[in-house]
Design an enzyme around this catalytic site. Structure first.
Site, short mmCIF file in Angstrom:
data_model
loop_
_atom_site.label_atom_id
_atom_site.label_comp_id
_atom_site.label_asym_id
_atom_site.label_seq_id
_atom_site.Cartn_x
_atom_site.Cartn_y
_atom_site.Cartn_z
N CYS A 74 0.85 -1.20 0.00
CA CYS A 74 0.00 0.00 0.00
C CYS A 74 0.88 1.25 0.00
CB CYS A 74 -0.92 0.02 1.23
SG CYS A 74 -1.95 1.49 1.34
N CYS A 80 -1.04 6.67 6.66
CA CYS A 80 -2.41 6.46 7.14
C CYS A 80 -2.35 5.74 8.49
CB CYS A 80 -3.17 5.63 6.11
SG CYS A 80 -4.61 4.77 6.71
N CYS A 83 -3.35 0.76 9.23
CA CYS A 83 -2.64 -0.52 9.33
C CYS A 83 -1.34 -0.36 10.10
CB CYS A 83 -2.34 -1.07 7.93
SG CYS A 83 -3.82 -1.54 7.00
N CYS A 160 -7.70 1.35 -1.07
CA CYS A 160 -7.21 0.80 0.19
C CYS A 160 -7.30 -0.71 0.10
CB CYS A 160 -8.04 1.32 1.36
SG CYS A 160 -7.74 0.46 2.92
N TYR A 312 -24.68 -7.64 25.81
CA TYR A 312 -24.11 -6.82 24.73
C TYR A 312 -24.40 -7.51 23.38
CZ TYR A 312 -21.46 -5.39 28.88
OH TYR A 312 -21.10 -5.01 30.14
N GLU A 333 -29.19 -5.62 25.39
CA GLU A 333 -28.44 -4.60 24.66
C GLU A 333 -28.97 -3.23 25.06
OE1 GLU A 333 -26.25 -2.26 22.65
OE2 GLU A 333 -25.82 -4.39 22.38
N ASP A 381 -20.00 -10.04 25.14
CA ASP A 381 -19.18 -9.48 24.05
C ASP A 381 -19.20 -7.96 24.21
OD1 ASP A 381 -17.78 -8.92 21.78
OD2 ASP A 381 -19.31 -9.61 20.37
N CYS A 408 -12.57 -7.71 22.13
CA CYS A 408 -11.75 -7.08 21.09
C CYS A 408 -10.53 -6.40 21.68
CB CYS A 408 -12.58 -6.07 20.29
SG CYS A 408 -13.27 -4.73 21.28
#
Length: 454
Positions: A74, A80, A83, A160, A312, A333, A381, A408
């Site tokens: 890239c 940017c 990444c 991208c 969640y 939620e 989650d 995450c």
């Protein structure tokens, strides 16, 4: 003793990675962070910022390259902020992510598990099914792309490698339309200008949904925009205007108007069908989300009789996958629209053993506990910040046999795992899943069981 001041240059060995994907070296007891380096490499590093115990540097000469080093694919890499791993093989990236998970669990969670390799993507390219481009008029002209690292300076990104080529075509047509009609980009400093963001959602069926976020109720030359987008992308399903006139960094406003076609896409996940509107939350990597949910289902160990609490739950993606193997699923939620979507998704898929509640995770769990609900399995989650401090005790008080934690962020996951350990649950399995190839983000699933020795 070395001269450790800004702009001094030192020879350093890269020994690991930070959570943000930078290489880590040491200089006389001080940790030095160096982007775009690989474990095992030796660099001449110029120090750019120096604090008491830590420094940040930039590699100026590669003395000993890693065999895992590759040329970035890239032209915007390093400029940017999207990444962090395009300078290394995908195999090395997965090793870095596995080490990040293991380090977090051991250092923060105080547990050591036998971690299998991170489950990588079959194709780490063109996987993002949602892209939100900020739009800006700057010194380089009209820029539609991504923010530079740690700034709101928009970098123009004609293409991208993370986004489908349909997005590239739509973005190009949109930029040409803005230029042809002289439409002004929004200026964060003055609050003036019209076009704030270009949002594109795509599906595995080859369809696209475009949303223009504007600082106004009307979009001039809208017919010309629709014609241009339809010519650029045959799979276009709809064009939507979102009105956001507030002085805010929040991308989407509260009002929508359909300019052409429909304001939703249908997507399939785990043999279920979901209808996604512009504000709907949906994981950005569909193929790897199926892998992630497969791990969560495996860890849940369902036989068909269990009551499962899914906190969640969003639009019900995990809940409905669980419901096909459980006796009863209760989803919670805090976002009302997501709860409405979850109920509609259950109806669309003919699932009758799932119910959904709107509310804070802790409040819903406390209410269900007071009503005598005793789930055998609890699935969580949460967002990146993890569980609120009071939630682990509430969930442990419901005495589930197993807790499946999908995260995450390895650091907040490890913190919460430690809290569950203090409450009588022990982590027995963990698995990393790479939903975000070439970036520093990684998903992890941990399964905790009641500890009979406590």
């Amino acid at each position: 003793m070395a001269d450790i001041r800004k702009n001094t240059v030192h020879t350093l060995d890269i020994t690991g990675y930070t959570a943000e994907g930078m290489g880590v070296a040491r200089l006389e007891g001080r940790v030095v962070f160096v982007p775009c380096t690989i474990q095992g490499e030796r660099w001449r590093v110029r120090l750019e910022k120096v604090n008491k115990n830590v420094a940040w540097g930039r590699g100026v000469e590669l003395l000993l390259p890693s065999p895992e080093r590759i040329e970035s694919d890239c032209p915007l890499y390093g400029k940017c902020g999207g990444c962090q791993f395009r300078h290394m093989t995908y195999a090395e990236e997965l090793r870095a992510k596995a080490q990040r998970i293991a380090d977090a669990l051991e250092r923060v969670g105080h547990v050591r598990l036998d971690l299998p390799p991170v489950l990588g993507a079959a194709d780490p390219l063109r996987y993002r099914n949602k892209v939100q481009f900020p739009v800006s008029q700057n010194r380089q002209g009209l820029s539609i792309g991504y923010y530079r690292p740690r700034s709101h300076d928009v970098l123009d990104a004609p293409d991208c490698p993370l986004q489908p080529q349909a997005v590239t075509r739509l973005r190009g047509a949109f930029q040409a339309w803005m230029q042809a009609h002289g439409l002004p980009a929004y200026d964060e400093g003055t609050g003036r200008g019209l076009i704030r963001h270009l949002y594109v959602r795509t599906s595995s069926r080859g369809e696209s949904l475009v949303c223009v976020v504007a600082n106004g109720d009307k979009l001039p030359c809208a017919d010309a925009l629709v014609d241009s987008l339809r010519r650029a992308e045959p799979g276009l399903a709809g064009v939507v205007l979102n009105v956001n006139t507030r002085d805010t960094n929040v991308i989407l406003g509260d009002r929508y108007a359909v300019l052409w076609g429909q304001d939703w896409l249908e997507e399939e996940l785990c043999q279920l069908t979901f209808r996604l509107s512009v504000p709907s939350f949906f994981q950005i990597n569909r193929a790897q989300t199926e892998v992630l949910y497969g791990v969560a289902l495996d860890f849940a160990g369902l036989t068909g009789a269990e009551t499962v609490l899914d906190l969640y739950c969003g639009i019900g993606t995990i809940s409905l996958a669980l419901a096909r193997r459980a006796g009863r699923v209760i989803g919670a939620e805090i976002v009302p629209q997501a709860v409405d979507d979850a109920m509609e998704n259950a109806r669309r898929n003919g699932i009758t053993n799932a119910e959904f509640f709107c509310g804070d995770a802790g409040a819903v769990a406390r209410k269900l506990d007071a009503e005598g609900v005793r789930p055998q399995v609890i699935c969580v989650d949460p967002p990146r910040k993890g569980l609120a401090p009071e939630v682990p005790a509430i969930l442990a008080g419901m005495a589930p046999e197993r807790i499946v934690y999908v995260s995450c962020d390895p650091a907040t996951l490890a913190r919460d795992v430690d809290r569950f350990v203090q409450l009588g649950y022990r982590p027995v399995r963990a698995q990393g899943v790479d939903l975000f190839p070439r970036t520093a983000h990684v998903e992890t699933v941990v399964m905790l069981e009641q500890n009979p020795t406590l």
